[in-house]
Design an enzyme around this catalytic site. Sequence first.
Site, PDB file in Angstrom:
ATOM      1  N   GLY A  11       0.798  -1.221   0.000  1.00  0.00           N
ATOM      2  CA  GLY A  11       0.000   0.000   0.000  1.00  0.00           C
ATOM      3  C   GLY A  11       0.830   1.269   0.000  1.00  0.00           C
ATOM      4  O   GLY A  11       0.481   2.256  -0.658  1.00  0.00           O
ATOM      5  N   ASN A  12       1.969   1.238   0.698  1.00  0.00           N
ATOM      6  CA  ASN A  12       2.757   2.471   0.824  1.00  0.00           C
ATOM      7  C   ASN A  12       3.531   2.825  -0.447  1.00  0.00           C
ATOM      8  O   ASN A  12       4.181   3.854  -0.515  1.00  0.00           O
ATOM      9  CB  ASN A  12       3.693   2.399   2.031  1.00  0.00           C
ATOM     10  CG  ASN A  12       4.840   1.457   1.771  1.00  0.00           C
ATOM     11  OD1 ASN A  12       4.636   0.334   1.310  1.00  0.00           O
ATOM     12  ND2 ASN A  12       6.040   1.897   2.043  1.00  0.00           N
ATOM     13  N   LYS A 129     -11.201  -8.828   8.626  1.00  0.00           N
ATOM     14  CA  LYS A 129     -10.432  -7.742   8.010  1.00  0.00           C
ATOM     15  C   LYS A 129     -11.071  -6.377   8.240  1.00  0.00           C
ATOM     16  O   LYS A 129     -12.168  -6.095   7.745  1.00  0.00           O
ATOM     17  CB  LYS A 129     -10.321  -8.037   6.503  1.00  0.00           C
ATOM     18  CG  LYS A 129      -9.682  -6.953   5.689  1.00  0.00           C
ATOM     19  CD  LYS A 129      -8.186  -6.893   5.872  1.00  0.00           C
ATOM     20  CE  LYS A 129      -7.592  -5.732   5.088  1.00  0.00           C
ATOM     21  NZ  LYS A 129      -6.195  -5.502   5.407  1.00  0.00           N
ATOM     22  N   LYS A 214      -4.010  -9.307  -0.638  1.00  0.00           N
ATOM     23  CA  LYS A 214      -3.261  -9.058  -1.883  1.00  0.00           C
ATOM     24  C   LYS A 214      -2.062  -9.995  -2.041  1.00  0.00           C
ATOM     25  O   LYS A 214      -1.732 -10.404  -3.156  1.00  0.00           O
ATOM     26  CB  LYS A 214      -2.933  -7.585  -1.881  1.00  0.00           C
ATOM     27  CG  LYS A 214      -1.774  -7.018  -2.525  1.00  0.00           C
ATOM     28  CD  LYS A 214      -0.431  -7.088  -1.936  1.00  0.00           C
ATOM     29  CE  LYS A 214       0.200  -6.021  -1.206  1.00  0.00           C
ATOM     30  NZ  LYS A 214       1.123  -6.317  -0.214  1.00  0.00           N
ATOM     31  N   LYS A 276       2.259 -12.470   3.835  1.00  0.00           N
ATOM     32  CA  LYS A 276       3.380 -12.472   2.882  1.00  0.00           C
ATOM     33  C   LYS A 276       4.147 -13.791   2.985  1.00  0.00           C
ATOM     34  O   LYS A 276       4.536 -14.380   1.977  1.00  0.00           O
ATOM     35  CB  LYS A 276       4.329 -11.301   3.150  1.00  0.00           C
ATOM     36  CG  LYS A 276       3.679  -9.945   2.956  1.00  0.00           C
ATOM     37  CD  LYS A 276       4.682  -8.817   3.095  1.00  0.00           C
ATOM     38  CE  LYS A 276       3.982  -7.523   3.448  1.00  0.00           C
ATOM     39  NZ  LYS A 276       2.850  -7.189   2.591  1.00  0.00           N
TER      40      LYS A 276
HETATM   41  P1  ADP Z   1       1.834  -3.941   2.783  1.00  0.00           P
HETATM   42  O1  ADP Z   1       0.949  -2.786   2.581  1.00  0.00           O
HETATM   43  O2  ADP Z   1       3.122  -3.832   2.031  1.00  0.00           O
HETATM   44  O3  ADP Z   1       1.165  -5.264   2.598  1.00  0.00           O
HETATM   45  P2  ADP Z   1       1.809  -4.472   5.646  1.00  0.00           P
HETATM   46  O4  ADP Z   1       1.693  -3.342   6.624  1.00  0.00           O
HETATM   47  O5  ADP Z   1       0.625  -5.321   5.426  1.00  0.00           O
HETATM   48  O6  ADP Z   1       2.343  -3.820   4.296  1.00  0.00           O
HETATM   49  O7  ADP Z   1       3.024  -5.416   6.066  1.00  0.00           O
HETATM   50  C1  ADP Z   1       4.327  -4.890   6.276  1.00  0.00           C
HETATM   51  C2  ADP Z   1       4.575  -4.601   7.760  1.00  0.00           C
HETATM   52  O8  ADP Z   1       4.722  -5.825   8.483  1.00  0.00           O
HETATM   53  C3  ADP Z   1       5.846  -3.863   8.085  1.00  0.00           C
HETATM   54  O9  ADP Z   1       5.680  -2.493   7.983  1.00  0.00           O
HETATM   55  C4  ADP Z   1       6.130  -4.278   9.524  1.00  0.00           C
HETATM   56  O10 ADP Z   1       5.714  -3.270  10.420  1.00  0.00           O
HETATM   57  C5  ADP Z   1       5.246  -5.487   9.750  1.00  0.00           C
HETATM   58  N1  ADP Z   1       5.894  -6.678  10.290  1.00  0.00           N
HETATM   59  C6  ADP Z   1       5.267  -7.543  11.121  1.00  0.00           C
HETATM   60  N2  ADP Z   1       6.059  -8.569  11.444  1.00  0.00           N
HETATM   61  C7  ADP Z   1       7.224  -8.374  10.802  1.00  0.00           C
HETATM   62  C8  ADP Z   1       8.451  -9.112  10.749  1.00  0.00           C
HETATM   63  N3  ADP Z   1       8.606 -10.272  11.415  1.00  0.00           N
HETATM   64  N4  ADP Z   1       9.463  -8.623  10.009  1.00  0.00           N
HETATM   65  C9  ADP Z   1       9.307  -7.477   9.323  1.00  0.00           C
HETATM   66  N5  ADP Z   1       8.177  -6.714   9.348  1.00  0.00           N
HETATM   67  C10 ADP Z   1       7.132  -7.161  10.065  1.00  0.00           C
HETATM   68 MG    MG Z   2      -0.569  -5.924   3.778  1.00  0.00          MG
END
Ligand code: ADP
Ligand code: MG
Length: 326
Positions: A11-12, A129, A214, A276
Amino acid sequence: MCARILIALGGNAILKKGQRGEFDEQMRNVRGVCKQIVEIIKMGHEVVITHGNGPQVGNILLQNEIARDQVPQMPLDVCVAESQGMLGYMISQALQNELWRAGIKKPVVSVITRVLVDKNDPEFENPSKPIGRFYSKEEAEELMKLRGWKMKEDSGRGWRRVVPSPRPIAILEGVTVKHLVDMGAIVIAAGGGGIPVVRDVNGELEGVEAVVDKDLASAKLAEVIKADIMLILTDVEKVALNFGKPNQRFLDLMTVEDAIRYYEEGHFPPGSMGPKILAAIEFLRNGGKKVIISSIEKGVEALEGKTGTHIIPEASVSRTIALIGE
Ligand code: ADP
Ligand code: MG
């Protein structure tokens, strides 16, 4: 070596934390990402792009709600489709311009993408969600009564609507996307995880008020198009164990088996890093060669092996070890 790469944009990539989301602001972010994508294309790789839509679909929902006395409200699946159209347009426009600047002639196409989900998925009974804006307790009670929404308190920040996030079963446009990539097109697809649809008793397709993750949808698409690599670009450079804790440790490389073990140990929370890692596991178990997780800014370097967390199937480790042993 040239590879087929699915790039999943977080998203970012399009709206950074703290930004309001003016069109010019989002477009500037998109242009920055597209410059990176063109670097990847210049290396000779084939590219398919997927993207998140959280803030954008949130804004579309809000517009619907504010204007509902004047313009009929649209269901959530339609809002997801609108966000795919908007972001698909922005990405294809920026990408085409960056390609033109680099002297590369390639077609770019955005595909409105539907994702088949199971209407018996447990998420429909127990939605998880959170979407859209925050409400006060009183507003939330009113909305639950009036509109039949399910709402939950979100970690002290207020109340939010929750919708089902069922697992993706199949990408309906997946094979078509593969044909487009085979003929040399750069494709943007499965935006926001795709538009969730179910098959009714007569076998007909029908949209549902849900959202698909996603990253999980990206893994399904990567599988169908026979991608070699899934490059997940988010806002952290590497995946960590004990994330955010004093004993945090960033990972350069892990196997599917490591990923499963760490997942079970609770290092990757649902709603952020969890999906992810699940997407990575699924893709690698279904023929994928590598998953790389890194930040938007470090995308190219991560692909070159200079940074990011690289996840590989167990077999390739034993092969490497065998080679070293010889
Ligand atoms: P996106 O929009 O890219 O899907 P998300 O916010 O859903 O982003 O997921 C990315 C976030 O996951 C990072 O910003 C971080 O704060 C968080 N995060 C949670 N657990 C972990 C981890 N074990 N290692 C790295 N980041 C993590
Ligand atoms: Mg996400």
